[in-house]
Design a protein around this motif. Structure first.
Motif, PDB file in Angstrom:
ATOM      1  N   LEU A  40      -6.408   8.409   1.782  1.00 11.09           N
ATOM      2  CA  LEU A  40      -5.667   8.461   0.529  1.00 11.09           C
ATOM      3  C   LEU A  40      -5.593   7.059  -0.061  1.00 11.09           C
TER       4      LEU A  40
ATOM      5  N   VAL B 225      -4.291   4.383  -2.883  1.00 13.14           N
ATOM      6  CA  VAL B 225      -3.383   3.952  -3.938  1.00 13.14           C
ATOM      7  C   VAL B 225      -3.952   2.635  -4.459  1.00 13.14           C
TER       8      VAL B 225
ATOM      9  N   GLU C  44     -10.292   1.801  -8.724  1.00 16.16           N
ATOM     10  CA  GLU C  44     -11.545   2.438  -8.344  1.00 16.16           C
ATOM     11  C   GLU C  44     -12.347   1.568  -7.389  1.00 16.16           C
TER      12      GLU C  44
ATOM     13  N   ARG D 106     -11.706   2.572  -3.854  1.00 18.33           N
ATOM     14  CA  ARG D 106     -12.381   3.826  -3.552  1.00 18.33           C
ATOM     15  C   ARG D 106     -13.885   3.604  -3.328  1.00 18.33           C
TER      16      ARG D 106
ATOM     17  N   PRO E  31     -12.587   8.954  -0.066  1.00 16.16           N
ATOM     18  CA  PRO E  31     -11.311   8.728  -0.755  1.00 16.16           C
ATOM     19  C   PRO E  31     -10.723  10.050  -1.249  1.00 16.16           C
ATOM     20  N   VAL E  32      -9.411  10.223  -1.084  1.00 16.05           N
ATOM     21  CA  VAL E  32      -8.693  11.389  -1.596  1.00 16.05           C
ATOM     22  C   VAL E  32      -7.459  10.912  -2.342  1.00 16.05           C
ATOM     23  N   SER E  33      -6.810  11.849  -3.056  1.00 11.97           N
ATOM     24  CA  SER E  33      -5.704  11.467  -3.937  1.00 11.97           C
ATOM     25  C   SER E  33      -4.366  12.094  -3.591  1.00 11.97           C
ATOM     26  N   THR E  34      -4.362  13.095  -2.697  1.00 10.62           N
ATOM     27  CA  THR E  34      -3.103  13.781  -2.400  1.00 10.62           C
ATOM     28  C   THR E  34      -2.885  13.893  -0.898  1.00 10.62           C
TER      29      THR E  34
ATOM     30  N   GLN F 274      -3.659   1.064   0.467  1.00 10.51           N
ATOM     31  CA  GLN F 274      -2.952   0.671  -0.753  1.00 10.51           C
ATOM     32  C   GLN F 274      -3.404  -0.695  -1.224  1.00 10.51           C
TER      33      GLN F 274
ATOM     34  N   ASP G 110       1.220   8.370  -7.592  1.00  3.31           N
ATOM     35  CA  ASP G 110       0.379   7.791  -6.538  1.00  3.31           C
ATOM     36  C   ASP G 110       1.226   7.365  -5.345  1.00  3.31           C
TER      37      ASP G 110
ATOM     38  N   GLU H  55       2.585  10.431  -3.362  1.00  2.00           N
ATOM     39  CA  GLU H  55       1.606  11.036  -2.449  1.00  2.00           C
ATOM     40  C   GLU H  55       1.425  10.178  -1.199  1.00  2.00           C
TER      41      GLU H  55
END
Length: 356
Positions: free
Chosen positions: A117, A119, A122, A125, A135-138, A148, A158, A161
């Motif tokens: 995940l 935070v 780009e 990522r 890379p994931v977002s949730t 992070q 962000d 999550e």
């Protein structure tokens, strides 16, 4: 006392890295110069006056350079392109970013294709994808870790999550904990400020902090110098200078970014540089750099205590005054409030913003 000649105790005597020998140019004592970027080479996207010329001079002399930055919002190739666009001919291999270092660390600790995940920007990522991670977002995607880094578009969702993922057991990696980042308008909130939001929500610190003041970026750069000596040039005591000291390297503080003279006088031992200059001219001009601490009294300046204050008297180059102030402040804990006893002292304190 201007330059780095002097009779102060050696770094080895104080348990610090050995300093450059007396006389000549500071840069001549080192095989590699490692620059921080924001506040040293540029502010956001504008070169700092004299920086392009200084790096160009190093290149013309065939000297090795590297760039170590906590900024995780750009990839190494993007940083190199940015520098080249400013007139600094930089290669991606010379750029060490906290985003790339974080990705490499996670690659070594997670199976290929593991979800992470993110935070941040780009660039973080992209670095994770480059090493085979996903890379994931949730938090619903059950990330194996949270990474992070700074990103100007990072928002509450962000951070929410990330909080859920960490509470569910994902280890939390921060690219850096810089409280602020420099800008032409003054310091702005950095990744450390965003980390602080999660720290408050979670009631704990990140599991791993990758960037400065951790020594990894500098030790990686220093290995490239082989048996030669490495000088770190930075504008922040809490990241660049402390990181250099943790890596066992000499450091030069330039006063073009975040840390100022007042912060220098109040610096704890682990954040004290070997040298100070106004800007990168100190690499080449012995009169534009000073070793710190200096001596409390010499033929030009004298510094005494007056309760919790420091009193500067005499005359001479401002950098020598700063070195003398460091000598007393660091040995006694006095300051950083300073009073002037002469007209020259008033001018010197004004040059460092110590005249308030």
């Amino acid at each position: 006392m201007t330059g780095y000649a002097g009779d102060t105790a050696s770094g080895a005597d104080r348990g610090e890295p050995d300093r450059a020998g007396a006389g000549g140019r500071l840069v001549d004592a080192y095989s590699l110069v490692v620059f921080d970027l924001d506040g040293v080479i540029y502010l956001i996207d504008r070169p700092i006056p004299g920086a392009v010329e200084a790096v160009g001079r190093l290149h013309a002399e065939g000297r090795a350079v590297a760039y170590a930055t906590n900024n995780a919002s750009r990839r190494s190739s993007e940083v190199a392109d940015l520098l080249t666009g400013m007139g600094v001919a930089a290669r991606p291999a010379e750029v060490l970013t906290s985003a790339a270092a974080t990705a490499e660390l996670l690659r070594d600790r997670l199976p290929e294709g593991a979800p992470v995940l993110v935070v941040g920007a780009e660039a973080l990522r992209a670095e994770l994808r480059a090493v085979g991670l996903r890379p994931v977002s949730t938090a619903d995607e059950e990330p194996a870790a949270v990474a992070q880094g700074y990103g100007p578009q990072v928002g509450w969702s962000d951070l929410a999550e990330a909080s859920l993922a960490v509470r569910a057991g994902a280890p939390w990696y921060a690219t850096n904990t810089d409280r602020t980042l420099p800008s032409p308008r003054g310091p702005l909130p950095g990744n450390g400020s965003l980390v602080a939001v999660l720290r408050t929500a979670l009631g704990r610190d990140p599991d791993v902090v990758v960037g400065k003041p951790e020594p990894a970026l500098f030790t990686t750069a220093a290995r490239r110098a082989g048996t030669g000596r490495t000088l770190v040039v930075g504008d922040r005591l809490d990241t660049d200078i402390e990181g250099a000291r943790r890596a066992g390297l000499d450091s030069l503080l330039v006063l073009t970014g975040v840390s100022d003279a007042a912060e220098l006088l109040a610096a704890p031992e682990e954040r004290r540089p070997a040298y100070v200059s106004f800007d990168l001219a100190g690499l080449f001009d012995p009169a534009a750099v000073v070793a710190v601490p200096g001596r409390a009294a010499d033929d030009g300046w004298s510094v005494t205590e007056a309760g919790a204050d420091l009193v500067l008297d005499g005359a001479g180059p401002p950098l020598e005054a700063l070195a003398a102030l460091c000598a007393v402040a660091w040995s006694t804990g006095a300051g950083p409030r300073v009073r002037a006893q002469s007209t020259a002292a008033e001018e010197a304190l004004a040059a460092f913003g110590l005249d308030d």
